[in-house]
Structures are given as structure tokens and as C-alpha cells.
Design an enzyme around this catalytic site. Structure first.
Site, PDB file in Angstrom:
ATOM      1  N   LYS A  13      39.034 -32.199  94.162  1.00 52.88           N
ATOM      2  CA  LYS A  13      38.217 -31.900  92.945  1.00 52.88           C
ATOM      3  C   LYS A  13      37.501 -30.624  93.238  1.00 52.88           C
ATOM      4  O   LYS A  13      37.313 -29.962  94.217  1.00 52.88           O
ATOM      5  CB  LYS A  13      37.199 -32.817  92.720  1.00 52.88           C
ATOM      6  N   PRO A  96      42.010 -28.698 102.738  1.00 54.19           N
ATOM      7  CA  PRO A  96      41.083 -28.188 104.237  1.00 54.19           C
ATOM      8  C   PRO A  96      39.919 -29.076 104.323  1.00 54.19           C
ATOM      9  O   PRO A  96      39.376 -29.515 103.524  1.00 54.19           O
ATOM     10  CB  PRO A  96      40.807 -26.841 103.679  1.00 54.19           C
ATOM     11  N   MET A  97      39.450 -28.921 105.579  1.00 54.22           N
ATOM     12  CA  MET A  97      38.441 -29.488 105.885  1.00 54.22           C
ATOM     13  C   MET A  97      37.354 -28.813 105.706  1.00 54.22           C
ATOM     14  O   MET A  97      37.341 -27.753 106.123  1.00 54.22           O
ATOM     15  CB  MET A  97      38.276 -29.975 107.194  1.00 54.22           C
ATOM     16  N   GLY A  99      36.138 -28.001 102.963  1.00 54.21           N
ATOM     17  CA  GLY A  99      36.419 -26.896 101.739  1.00 54.21           C
ATOM     18  C   GLY A  99      35.839 -27.063 100.471  1.00 54.21           C
ATOM     19  O   GLY A  99      35.767 -26.213  99.518  1.00 54.21           O
ATOM     20  N   ILE A 101      36.032 -29.464  98.489  1.00 54.87           N
ATOM     21  CA  ILE A 101      37.275 -29.760  97.398  1.00 54.87           C
ATOM     22  C   ILE A 101      37.381 -31.464  97.609  1.00 54.87           C
ATOM     23  O   ILE A 101      38.257 -31.881  97.055  1.00 54.87           O
ATOM     24  CB  ILE A 101      38.493 -29.094  97.297  1.00 54.87           C
ATOM     25  N   GLY A 103      38.227 -33.748 100.278  1.00 55.24           N
ATOM     26  CA  GLY A 103      39.331 -34.191 101.238  1.00 55.24           C
ATOM     27  C   GLY A 103      38.890 -35.474 101.897  1.00 55.24           C
ATOM     28  O   GLY A 103      39.571 -36.720 101.521  1.00 55.24           O
ATOM     29  N   GLY A 104      37.735 -35.643 102.712  1.00 55.91           N
ATOM     30  CA  GLY A 104      37.530 -36.796 103.236  1.00 55.91           C
ATOM     31  C   GLY A 104      37.044 -37.928 102.357  1.00 55.91           C
ATOM     32  O   GLY A 104      37.421 -38.995 102.455  1.00 55.91           O
ATOM     33  N   SER A 105      36.164 -37.539 101.236  1.00 53.29           N
ATOM     34  CA  SER A 105      35.791 -38.384 100.354  1.00 53.29           C
ATOM     35  C   SER A 105      36.918 -39.092  99.501  1.00 53.29           C
ATOM     36  O   SER A 105      36.996 -40.214  99.376  1.00 53.29           O
ATOM     37  CB  SER A 105      34.660 -37.747  99.285  1.00 53.29           C
ATOM     38  N   ASP A 138      29.714 -38.362  97.464  1.00 55.03           N
ATOM     39  CA  ASP A 138      31.006 -37.972  96.740  1.00 55.03           C
ATOM     40  C   ASP A 138      31.948 -39.012  96.414  1.00 55.03           C
ATOM     41  O   ASP A 138      32.803 -38.967  95.573  1.00 55.03           O
ATOM     42  CB  ASP A 138      31.708 -36.825  97.394  1.00 55.03           C
TER      43      ASP A 138
END
Length: 283
Positions: A13, A96-97, A99, A101, A103-105, A138
Site C-alpha cells: 500500500k 522491502p522490510m 519500506g 509499504i 509488507g509485514g502487516s 496497519d
């Protein structure tokens, strides 16, 4: 991944603006943000197990198995639903971690929605979003899967319909710590609240950008470079920066001119996340 019964995307996102209104007594920040999904992301594969074990078969450097948001999301859903099934999970990491945007969420949300489907739990979006909030501010955004104007700590969402341009997203080789940015004394914390209507009419800025630029020269340099071609902004607390284009051709043209040392990708903006579009097709 080839053993998976179900393969789902975990989309990125972008925060198109991020205003910080103040800090609450619990240390969290009150914010306003407008976000949209990208048709680009990680990919997760799931297979049900009968022994109740949750196993993530993809290692992420520096993240112990049990601390991974994917594993934590799976176990939380399992315990809250008193589900006796387990899961094998595979992750293909593309985002990318650190970042900004998601990733993990996004991985955690895809895990909640994917296992809800695979385990046939029939939990509704509302309860999955509430589970997600306990994992990170998030996560509900990705569970709900609609472009939205968010308030509070990011959990109060109003769905919006906005243009869906093409974006060039550039990822400077740094991992930005959200906690570090939010605790920086120089962070603007008194932006006046505005309405969603004003945001849609006038846009906004990212209050974190100046702090991130100061702490991470790589991010500042990426913004300077991208600004030569398009109005560039930081997403979330960083470190990815982005610009929007009316067509893929124009975004690709600028991407081709960036140095090899600055990885990036071109993706279409989307008001409905590709995770939800994929799940819709399964039903």
C-alpha cells in the site's frame, strides 16, 4: 510453495498523505492518512494440517519463527476460533522490510483471511480486523482491503474512491524504524485535523518526510532524484518513495533512467486490494 492448497497475494500500500495531529496518553500518535493499494506484493501459500501445528517454511533474516507476524496472526486466529487445524505456510518476499509499504502487516492480513477461508471458520471481516489490530495498527487496513481515509491510530477507516494511477515506487537500501521516527523530538505533532473532503480536493503532505530525510540520506537522495521527473513523496514512515503517472509507459520510462543501485518497481494503484479480488474469485 508447490505444496500449497491456496496461494494468495499480500499487496503493498501507499500512504498518499500522512498528517500527525498529536500524541495520545498511551504513546500512540493520532493521525490522518489516505492510502491506496498496489497490484504488487508478497505471495503466501497455505496448506491445512491436522495436528494443529503452525509452520512457516520461509525464513526471514533476523526474525525468529515465532515472532513473525504471519505465525502470530495464524496462532491468534487459531486460538480465538478454538480451531484444531494447523497450517504449513510459505512466503515469497518481494516487498522491502521497513519500506513503509506494509509488507509485514499485509502478510499478517493475508494469513488471517487465507486461513479463515482454508479452515472454513466463516469469521466476518469485522472480527478479523479486530484480531488484526492486536497485531499492528496497519493490519486492519489490509484485512478490509479498500482504499481509505484513516484516522485515530489508523484504525478508523472511511472507504474512498480515488483515481487509480500507475506508480513508480523506489526502495532506498535502508530499513526505517517506525518507532524511531515517531519518537523523534523534531517530528511535527500538531497538524490541524482536516476532513476527508479536503484531502480528496487538495491532497496533503507526509509529516514524517523531513525527519526521515534528515536521518536517512539515502531516502533524501532518492527523493531528490525522483523529483527530477515527477512530484515525489515518502510513503508512511519510509523508506520507500513514489511518484504517480497516468500510464505504465510513462512510469516505465522514468524507472529505466534510475541507477541500478536504486531498486524499484512499477505498479498500478487499486482501490480494492488484489487479495480481496483473488478471494472473491474463490467464492
Amino acid at each position: 510453495m508447490h505444496d500449497a492448497q491456496l496461494i494468495l497475494p499480500a499487496p503493498a500500500k501507499l500512504n498518499l498523505m500522512l498528517h500527525i495531529l498529536g500524541r495520545r496518553a498511551d504513546g500512540y500518535h493520532e493521525l490522518q492518512t489516505l492510502f491506496q493499494f498496489l497490484d504488487h506484493g508478497d505471495q503466501l501459500g497455505f496448506r491445512a494440517r491436522s495436528d494443529g501445528q503452525i509452520r512457516l517454511h520461509s525464513e526471514i533474516a533476523g526474525v525468529p519463527h515465532d515472532d513473525n507476524l504471519i505465525v502470530r496472526a495464524a496462532r491468534r486466529l487459531q486460538s480465538e476460533s478454538s480451531c484444531t487445524q494447523g497450517a504449513d505456510i510459505w512466503l515469497e518476499k518481494r516487498l522491502p522490510m521497513g519500506g513503509g509499504i506494509g509488507g509485514g502487516s499485509s502478510d499478517a492480513a493475508t494469513t488471517l483471511l487465507g486461513l479463515n477461508h482454508l479452515w472454513r471458520l466463516q469469521r466476518d471481516e469485522e472480527s478479523l480486523a479486530a484480531l488484526g489490530l492486536a497485531l499492528g495498527a496497519d493490519v486492519p487496513v489490509f484485512v478490509r482491503g479498500r482504499a481509505a481515509f484513516a484516522e485515530g491510530v489508523g484504525e478508523k477507516l472511511v472507504a474512498v474512491d480515488i483515481e487509480e494511477p500507475w506508480y513508480l515506487v523506489v526502495a532506498p537500501q535502508v530499513s526505517v524504524s517506525t518507532a524511531e521516527i515517531f519518537s523523534d523530538p523534531e517530528l511535527t505533532r500538531n497538524t490541524p485535523a482536516i476532513t476527508v473532503r479536503t484531502v480528496l480536493a487538495q491532497g496533503g503532505r507526509n509529516d514524517c518526510q523531513s525527519v526521515v530525510e534528515k536521518r536517512y540520506p539515502e531516502v533524501r537522495n532518492a527523493l531528490i532524484l525522483l523529483n527530477n521527473f515527477v512530484s515525489a513523496r515518502l510513503t508512511g514512515t519510509g523508506g520507500c518513495v513514489f511518484g504517480s503517472f497516468p500510464s505504465k509507459v510513462e512510469a516505465d520510462k522514468v524507472a529505466a533512467q534510475l541507477p541500478a543501485s536504486l531498486p524499484g518497481f512499477v505498479a498500478k494503484g487499486s482501490n480494492v486490494s488484489m487479495l480481496h479480488r483473488t478471494l472473491q474469485n474463490l467464492i
